[in-house]
Scaffold this active site. Structure first.
Site, PDB file in Angstrom:
ATOM      1  N   SER A  65      -2.397   5.812   0.029  1.00  0.00           N
ATOM      2  CA  SER A  65      -1.663   7.015   0.440  1.00  0.00           C
ATOM      3  C   SER A  65      -2.561   8.237   0.402  1.00  0.00           C
ATOM      4  O   SER A  65      -3.439   8.359   1.234  1.00  0.00           O
ATOM      5  CB  SER A  65      -0.380   7.250  -0.354  1.00  0.00           C
ATOM      6  N   HIS A  70      -5.576  21.600  -5.474  1.00  0.00           N
ATOM      7  CA  HIS A  70      -5.529  22.973  -4.966  1.00  0.00           C
ATOM      8  C   HIS A  70      -5.816  23.886  -6.151  1.00  0.00           C
ATOM      9  O   HIS A  70      -5.136  23.778  -7.180  1.00  0.00           O
ATOM     10  CB  HIS A  70      -4.157  23.308  -4.369  1.00  0.00           C
ATOM     11  N   CYS A  85       1.107   3.711  -3.400  1.00  0.00           N
ATOM     12  CA  CYS A  85       2.239   2.833  -3.121  1.00  0.00           C
ATOM     13  C   CYS A  85       1.817   1.377  -3.122  1.00  0.00           C
ATOM     14  O   CYS A  85       0.640   1.055  -3.221  1.00  0.00           O
ATOM     15  CB  CYS A  85       2.877   3.209  -1.786  1.00  0.00           C
TER      16      CYS A  85
END
Length: 121
Positions: A65, A70, A85
Site C-alpha cells: 500500500s 509530513h 494490507c
C-alpha cells in the site's frame, strides 16, 4: 464472518523532534527506507519534496500500500501514515515503531485503524 480484505492503517504523531531533522530530506528518506526494509515491507518507489521556507514530505509507494511522513520543523512535529494490507497487514505498526526509534520524538501518539470488508460466510 470471514474477512475478504484486511489491512492496518497506522497514524502516528511525533512531537518534540529535532527541528534540523524535520527539515533534512535525506535523513528522513533514509529513516523511512530503513524502517520499511526492517519491517519487511516492499518499497516500489519513493518521492520527496522539500518545502520553502521549511518542511518535508516523503511518500512511499509500497507493494502492500503506502507510507508517508509530513514534517513541521517550526514546531518539531512529524506526522506518519502507514497502511499495509493482506499478509503484510501487521507490518504497519512495526514501521511506525521503527520510525519512532529513528526519529526520537519526545511525544508520541499512535492509533491503528483495522480496515477491511467483512462478509458473512
Amino acid at each position: 464472518m470471514t474477512a475478504e480484505f484486511t489491512g492496518r492503517h497506522v497514524l502516528a504523531e511525533f512531537g518534540g523532534v529535532d527541528s534540523a531533522l524535520c527539515d533534512d530530506i535525506d535523513r528522513l528518506q533514509a529513516a523511512l527506507r530503513d524502517a520499511l526494509a526492517a519491517a519487511g515491507v516492499t518499497l516500489c518507489e519513493m518521492v520527496a519534496k522539500q518545502f520553502e521556507p521549511h518542511g518535508v514530505t516523503v511518500l512511499a509507494l509500497l507493494a502492500e500500500s503506502h507510507a508517508s511522513l509530513h514534517t513541521y520543523p517550526e514546531t518539531g512535529d512529524i506526522f506518519v501514515d502507514v497502511f499495509t494490507c493482506g499478509s503484510a497487514a501487521d507490518r504497519a505498526g512495526a514501521v511506525a515503531e521503527l520510525l519512532r526509534t529513528a526519529l526520537a520524538p519526545r511525544y508520541v501518539r499512535i492509533s491503528t485503524v483495522h480496515r477491511g470488508r467483512v462478509s458473512e460466510a
